[in-house]
Design a protein around this motif. Structure first.
Motif, PDB file in Angstrom:
ATOM      1  N   ILE A 150       0.834  -1.211   0.000  1.00  0.00           N
ATOM      2  CA  ILE A 150       0.000   0.000   0.000  1.00  0.00           C
ATOM      3  C   ILE A 150       0.870   1.263   0.000  1.00  0.00           C
ATOM      4  O   ILE A 150       0.662   2.172  -0.807  1.00  0.00           O
ATOM      5  N   THR A 151       1.843   1.304   0.888  1.00  0.00           N
ATOM      6  CA  THR A 151       2.643   2.540   0.968  1.00  0.00           C
ATOM      7  C   THR A 151       3.448   2.734  -0.322  1.00  0.00           C
ATOM      8  O   THR A 151       3.635   3.855  -0.789  1.00  0.00           O
ATOM      9  N   LYS A 152       3.860   1.635  -0.915  1.00  0.00           N
ATOM     10  CA  LYS A 152       4.601   1.762  -2.188  1.00  0.00           C
ATOM     11  C   LYS A 152       3.665   2.290  -3.289  1.00  0.00           C
ATOM     12  O   LYS A 152       4.055   3.133  -4.110  1.00  0.00           O
ATOM     13  N   ALA A 153       2.410   1.793  -3.255  1.00  0.00           N
ATOM     14  CA  ALA A 153       1.449   2.265  -4.279  1.00  0.00           C
ATOM     15  C   ALA A 153       1.261   3.778  -4.157  1.00  0.00           C
ATOM     16  O   ALA A 153       1.183   4.490  -5.170  1.00  0.00           O
ATOM     17  N   SER A 154       1.185   4.280  -2.913  1.00  0.00           N
ATOM     18  CA  SER A 154       1.039   5.729  -2.715  1.00  0.00           C
ATOM     19  C   SER A 154       2.274   6.444  -3.280  1.00  0.00           C
ATOM     20  O   SER A 154       2.160   7.417  -4.030  1.00  0.00           O
ATOM     21  N   ALA A 155       3.435   5.919  -2.906  1.00  0.00           N
ATOM     22  CA  ALA A 155       4.684   6.574  -3.323  1.00  0.00           C
ATOM     23  C   ALA A 155       4.805   6.586  -4.849  1.00  0.00           C
ATOM     24  O   ALA A 155       5.183   7.601  -5.446  1.00  0.00           O
ATOM     25  N   ASP A 156       4.450   5.458  -5.464  1.00  0.00           N
ATOM     26  CA  ASP A 156       4.559   5.378  -6.936  1.00  0.00           C
ATOM     27  C   ASP A 156       3.715   6.439  -7.629  1.00  0.00           C
ATOM     28  O   ASP A 156       4.041   6.889  -8.723  1.00  0.00           O
ATOM     29  N   LYS A 157       2.601   6.808  -6.982  1.00  0.00           N
ATOM     30  CA  LYS A 157       1.733   7.822  -7.601  1.00  0.00           C
ATOM     31  C   LYS A 157       2.061   9.221  -7.083  1.00  0.00           C
ATOM     32  O   LYS A 157       1.338  10.173  -7.370  1.00  0.00           O
ATOM     33  N   GLY A 158       3.071   9.311  -6.245  1.00  0.00           N
ATOM     34  CA  GLY A 158       3.463  10.618  -5.706  1.00  0.00           C
ATOM     35  C   GLY A 158       2.483  11.164  -4.684  1.00  0.00           C
ATOM     36  O   GLY A 158       2.385  12.379  -4.488  1.00  0.00           O
ATOM     37  N   ILE A 159       1.732  10.253  -4.029  1.00  0.00           N
ATOM     38  CA  ILE A 159       0.757  10.708  -3.020  1.00  0.00           C
ATOM     39  C   ILE A 159       1.443  10.753  -1.647  1.00  0.00           C
ATOM     40  O   ILE A 159       2.060   9.761  -1.230  1.00  0.00           O
ATOM     41  N   THR A 160       1.338  11.893  -0.955  1.00  0.00           N
ATOM     42  CA  THR A 160       1.855  11.960   0.419  1.00  0.00           C
ATOM     43  C   THR A 160       0.774  11.426   1.341  1.00  0.00           C
ATOM     44  O   THR A 160      -0.330  11.980   1.406  1.00  0.00           O
ATOM     45  N   ARG A 161       1.065  10.331   1.997  1.00  0.00           N
ATOM     46  CA  ARG A 161       0.035   9.699   2.832  1.00  0.00           C
ATOM     47  C   ARG A 161      -0.309  10.565   4.040  1.00  0.00           C
ATOM     48  O   ARG A 161       0.572  11.064   4.732  1.00  0.00           O
ATOM     49  N   GLN A 162      -1.621  10.745   4.278  1.00  0.00           N
ATOM     50  CA  GLN A 162      -2.112  11.496   5.443  1.00  0.00           C
ATOM     51  C   GLN A 162      -3.030  10.563   6.214  1.00  0.00           C
ATOM     52  O   GLN A 162      -3.941   9.995   5.613  1.00  0.00           O
ATOM     53  N   PRO A 163      -2.802  10.416   7.518  1.00  0.00           N
ATOM     54  CA  PRO A 163      -3.710   9.524   8.254  1.00  0.00           C
ATOM     55  C   PRO A 163      -5.154  10.028   8.181  1.00  0.00           C
ATOM     56  O   PRO A 163      -5.385  11.239   8.146  1.00  0.00           O
ATOM     57  N   LEU A 164      -6.094   9.078   8.131  1.00  0.00           N
ATOM     58  CA  LEU A 164      -7.522   9.451   8.057  1.00  0.00           C
ATOM     59  C   LEU A 164      -8.201   9.037   9.348  1.00  0.00           C
ATOM     60  O   LEU A 164      -8.028   7.901   9.807  1.00  0.00           O
ATOM     61  N   SER A 165      -8.985   9.936   9.930  1.00  0.00           N
ATOM     62  CA  SER A 165      -9.707   9.581  11.160  1.00  0.00           C
ATOM     63  C   SER A 165     -10.913   8.711  10.797  1.00  0.00           C
ATOM     64  O   SER A 165     -11.335   8.667   9.631  1.00  0.00           O
ATOM     65  N   ALA A 166     -11.481   8.041  11.819  1.00  0.00           N
ATOM     66  CA  ALA A 166     -12.663   7.196  11.588  1.00  0.00           C
ATOM     67  C   ALA A 166     -13.800   8.040  11.001  1.00  0.00           C
ATOM     68  O   ALA A 166     -14.519   7.600  10.101  1.00  0.00           O
ATOM     69  N   ASP A 167     -13.944   9.261  11.492  1.00  0.00           N
ATOM     70  CA  ASP A 167     -15.010  10.132  10.970  1.00  0.00           C
ATOM     71  C   ASP A 167     -14.785  10.473   9.505  1.00  0.00           C
ATOM     72  O   ASP A 167     -15.722  10.485   8.708  1.00  0.00           O
ATOM     73  N   GLU A 168     -13.531  10.752   9.171  1.00  0.00           N
ATOM     74  CA  GLU A 168     -13.243  11.061   7.763  1.00  0.00           C
ATOM     75  C   GLU A 168     -13.519   9.851   6.875  1.00  0.00           C
ATOM     76  O   GLU A 168     -14.099   9.975   5.797  1.00  0.00           O
ATOM     77  N   ILE A 169     -13.110   8.692   7.352  1.00  0.00           N
ATOM     78  CA  ILE A 169     -13.327   7.470   6.559  1.00  0.00           C
ATOM     79  C   ILE A 169     -14.819   7.261   6.323  1.00  0.00           C
ATOM     80  O   ILE A 169     -15.277   7.084   5.195  1.00  0.00           O
ATOM     81  N   MET A 170     -15.610   7.315   7.405  1.00  0.00           N
ATOM     82  CA  MET A 170     -17.047   7.070   7.256  1.00  0.00           C
ATOM     83  C   MET A 170     -17.709   8.187   6.447  1.00  0.00           C
ATOM     84  O   MET A 170     -18.636   7.941   5.680  1.00  0.00           O
ATOM     85  N   GLY A 171     -17.228   9.415   6.619  1.00  0.00           N
ATOM     86  CA  GLY A 171     -17.777  10.533   5.853  1.00  0.00           C
ATOM     87  C   GLY A 171     -17.627  10.278   4.359  1.00  0.00           C
ATOM     88  O   GLY A 171     -18.563  10.484   3.583  1.00  0.00           O
ATOM     89  N   ARG A 172     -16.459   9.781   3.967  1.00  0.00           N
ATOM     90  CA  ARG A 172     -16.228   9.536   2.537  1.00  0.00           C
ATOM     91  C   ARG A 172     -17.066   8.352   2.043  1.00  0.00           C
ATOM     92  O   ARG A 172     -17.629   8.390   0.957  1.00  0.00           O
ATOM     93  N   ILE A 173     -17.156   7.313   2.858  1.00  0.00           N
ATOM     94  CA  ILE A 173     -17.953   6.140   2.440  1.00  0.00           C
ATOM     95  C   ILE A 173     -19.422   6.539   2.260  1.00  0.00           C
ATOM     96  O   ILE A 173     -20.056   6.238   1.242  1.00  0.00           O
ATOM     97  N   ILE A 174     -19.972   7.232   3.238  1.00  0.00           N
ATOM     98  CA  ILE A 174     -21.401   7.576   3.183  1.00  0.00           C
ATOM     99  C   ILE A 174     -21.658   8.553   2.030  1.00  0.00           C
ATOM    100  O   ILE A 174     -22.655   8.424   1.308  1.00  0.00           O
ATOM    101  N   ALA A 175     -20.745   9.508   1.834  1.00  0.00           N
ATOM    102  CA  ALA A 175     -20.950  10.476   0.740  1.00  0.00           C
ATOM    103  C   ALA A 175     -21.007   9.754  -0.608  1.00  0.00           C
ATOM    104  O   ALA A 175     -21.836  10.082  -1.462  1.00  0.00           O
ATOM    105  N   VAL A 176     -20.146   8.755  -0.785  1.00  0.00           N
ATOM    106  CA  VAL A 176     -20.155   8.031  -2.063  1.00  0.00           C
ATOM    107  C   VAL A 176     -21.441   7.206  -2.198  1.00  0.00           C
ATOM    108  O   VAL A 176     -22.055   7.165  -3.262  1.00  0.00           O
ATOM    109  N   MET A 177     -21.854   6.569  -1.107  1.00  0.00           N
ATOM    110  CA  MET A 177     -23.116   5.806  -1.165  1.00  0.00           C
ATOM    111  C   MET A 177     -24.258   6.734  -1.585  1.00  0.00           C
ATOM    112  O   MET A 177     -25.101   6.384  -2.398  1.00  0.00           O
ATOM    113  N   GLN A 178     -24.265   7.923  -1.005  1.00  0.00           N
ATOM    114  CA  GLN A 178     -25.364   8.854  -1.291  1.00  0.00           C
ATOM    115  C   GLN A 178     -25.287   9.374  -2.729  1.00  0.00           C
ATOM    116  O   GLN A 178     -26.309   9.446  -3.418  1.00  0.00           O
TER     117      GLN A 178
END
Ligand code: COA
Length: 652
Positions: free
Chosen positions: A582-610
């Motif tokens: 996973i971390t290599k996949a981020s690096a390969d795409k030049g993404i700087t990994r930022q930790p995600l809180s549980a609220d952020e994770i669920m916020g993104r999941i629910i927004a996509v469902m909606q």
């Protein structure tokens, strides 16, 4: 308007009859009728006892849930029950159908309870985010003991008449005519038997170790839902306080819960489940009769569908490509039936009858008599079309033909049949004999009576049917694909599988998406991604982490590893190797990994469902937002007490 409560008197016994279709719910008019019946029967010198019964298919099935959103109108149910319990002439409840919620509480206010053998009794309020609010938590433990009462109230499940008798919840099961038996009981026995009103009885203290263990188990099962915990509080009050104080506390708790968003959500889902399956175009359309079902394929899904049909009393022919596959498929079905017998769901005679209703074949000619055939073979368009070409020849021209595909274009499959109007999609969920959801997919050319037959089958199987239009994944799998993609994005953005899964569990899902993929197997989705590769838009963000896992043979639990490692922990342990990928996949795409809180994770999941849900509505794939919620709650583990993603969108 006709009165929903009537009284007639004969031979010294008054019969109070409630007639408030469809389920004799305790509307204001019914409560008023009962409140009037008490002084009337008390004042009538000819009356010595009162039989309370209901017309139609059931005893009172509870408070009128539709009134919950309004200001409560007098007379209030606890007062009505208090009057019945305080009457000098004994009231006898005659129970048939389902005596639920406020209905059972009314019966607990009566001095005696008689039941039809098929009656079922329960306090299901917890399923609506509530607890009983008219004395159930105070009277029931005084009748059956605190432990049995807590199980019924916090579990919300119905008990059979037999079980109710064994618990002491009913006084007698009546064979033959219930009304007649209740009248005779009233005349011959009720006056001589001493039955102290439940409010005046003591409640025995339960064994404290067992009681603590029971409460802990209930709290664990609740997974974030408030009402089972409130049930515990109410029962504790019933044990610790005088009955009248416990009753006042119960009422307080009930009103608190009634305004709790969880209860609003659960009531939303209750009505959504009953409305989602109604298609206006099918009003008055008669389904085709069905008795013999053909099922093509004896794998997990096919065998599950066969078992569901047999358990519903249908005759089934299973078709497989050769004797070995057929034998294996039949074995799967037999195991399921045997388990149902072992768990006491069917008796030995029924088991034998079901086995007699089951046959297998390897030649399509065996389907010549089938009224409805369900195909559950490998998810591949060429294979499915071949099956339908053969079915076109082998089956009667009026037989309904269904595919259980979860993604493929059903209109194209129907093209393999001379008369495509007899083809529809019946998308079952695994295990098909347990999962309640059935998506009924309607390709453009399907005939109305064929569609109506799909709904009739759902009803026969006890499923919650939701109509869906044709698209890739219909309602549920399309939304799941969308949020699964989002979860893959989150891996590249900074989360790990265990972060996403923990956030989902905390939200109320039984399992996170990655653990679920490990359970289902990663290979099927991999095959699909490979199929879709050619048509995938070039500018679409694509995460190849799951492909890398599959290339390593990590297909999930069945290979001992997938997103998690199962070699030392059967529940799966986070795997540094996966984290590395996973971390290599981020690096390969030049993404700087930022930790995600549980609220952020669920916020993104629910927004996509909606947002996917809104697209599905715009395209006419789902009839209503409620239909989407019903699918997500019943097929994808979305916590029921949150009402579903579309309900949540309305609450934002
Ligand atoms: N209040 C208001 N309406 C109710 C109701 C209630 N307590 N219980 C059922 N209904 C309505 C349903 O919405 C449905 O209406 P519709 O025909 O307009 O869709 C109709 O009664 C029939 O219900 P349905 O569930 O489709 O019938 P069923 O025979 O499959 O099941 C019950 C009957 C009673 C077992 C089931 O409806 C049920 O569990 N009801 C809830 C009971 C409950 O929770 N009571 C406690 C309330 S606090």
């Amino acid at each position: 308007m006709t009165q929903p409560v009537t009284i007639s008197t004969q031979g010294g016994i008054a019969t109070v009859t409630i007639d408030n279709p469809p389920v004799n719910a305790l509307s204001q008019a019914v409560r008023q009728g009962l409140a009037d019946a008490v002084p009337q029967t008390e004042a009538d010198a000819d009356v010595r006892a009162v039989v309370l019964l209901c017309a139609g298919r059931t005893f009172i099935a509870g408070a009128d849930v539709r009134e919950f959103g309004q200001t409560p109108q007098k007379p209030h149910l606890p007062d009505v029950i208090d009057m019945i319990e305080g009457a000098t002439k004994p009231w006898i409840a005659a129970l048939h159908g389902t005596a639920l919620g406020g209905g059972l509480e009314v019966a607990l206010g009566c001095r005696f309870r008689l039941a039809d053998p098929s009656a079922r009794l329960g306090l299901p309020e917890v399923n609506l985010g509530l607890i009983p609010g008219a004395g159930g938590t105070v009277r029931l433990p005084r009748l059956v003991g605190a432990s049995a009462a807590l199980e019924m109230i916090a579990g919300g499940k119905m008990v059979s008449a037999d079980k109710a008798l064994a618990m002491g919840l009913v006084d007698r099961i009546v064979d033959g005519d219930l009304t007649q038996a209740a009248l005779e009981f009233a005349k011959a026995e009720a006056l001589d038997k001493v039955a102290t009103p439940l409010m005046a009885r003591d409640v025995a203290q339960p064994d404290s170790d067992k009681w603590e263990a029971q409460k802990a188990a209930i709290a664990k099962r609740a997974r974030g839902q408030n009402s089972p915990l409130a049930a515990i509080t109410a029962l504790e009050n019933a044990l610790a306080l005088p009955a009248d104080q416990a009753l006042a506390k119960e009422r307080e708790l009930f009103f608190q819960l009634k305004d709790d968003p969880q209860s609003l959500a659960l009531r939303h889902i209750f009505f959504a489940e009953r409305s989602a399956g109604k298609m206006p175009c099918l009003k008055g359309v008669k389904p085709r009769p069905f008795d013999e079902i053909g099922v093509i394929g004896g794998g997990t899904m096919g065998a599950g569908i066969v078992a569901a049909c047999l358990l519903a009393g249908l005759r089934v022919v299973m078709l497989e490509r050769d004797d070995d596959s057929l034998g294996a498929g039949q074995e799967r079905v037999q195991i399921t039936l045997a388990q149902s017998h072992k768990r006491g769901l069917i008796d030995a005679d029924t088991l034998m009858r079901m086995q007699g209703n089951f046959s297998g074949a390897t030649d399509y000619a065996a389907l010549g008599n089938a009224d409805l055939v369900i195909e559950a073979v490998f998810e591949d368009m060429a294979v499915k079309k071949d099956v339908f070409t053969r079915l076109d020849v082998a089956t009667r021209p009026d037989a309904v033909l269904a595919t259980n595909t979860s993604y493929l274009d059903i209109a194209e499959i129907a093209g393999a049949v001379a008369d495509p109007s007899r083809v529809l999609g019946l998308h079952f969920f695994s295990p098909a004999y347990i999962m309640k959801l059935l998506e009924i997919v309607h390709p453009p050319k399907v005939a109305d009576d064929v569609l109506a037959t799909g709904f009739a089958l759902a009803k026969r199987l006890g499923k919650i049917a939701v109509p869906a239009g044709v698209c890739d994944g219909f309602i549920g799998n399309r939304i799941m694909s969308a949020y699964r993609r989002e979860c893959d994005y989150m891996l590249e953005d900074g989360a790990l599988p265990q972060d996403v899964d923990a956030a989902m569990r905390d939200f109320g899902f039984a399992m996170g998406i990655f653990a679920m993929q490990d359970m289902a197997g990663l290979d099927i989705a991999w095959a699909m991604r490979k199929r879709q590769a050619a048509t995938r838009p070039a500018d679409m963000r694509y995460v190849d982490i799951p492909d890398q896992l599959c290339e390593m043979g990590r297909f999930g639990r069945k290979t001992g590893a997938g997103w998690y490692d199962y070699s030392s922990d059967p529940k799966g342990a986070p795997d540094p190797l996966v984290e590395g990928i996973i971390t290599k996949a981020s690096a390969d795409k030049g993404i700087t990994r930022q930790p995600l809180s549980a609220d952020e994770i669920m916020g993104r999941i629910i927004a996509v469902m909606q947002s996917e849900g809104r697209k599905i509505l715009d395209e006419g794939i789902a009839q209503s937002p409620e239909a989407i919620d019903v699918v997500m709650v019943n097929g994808y583990g979305f916590p029921r007490w949150r009402g579903g993603p579309m309900f949540m969108a309305g609450m934002e």
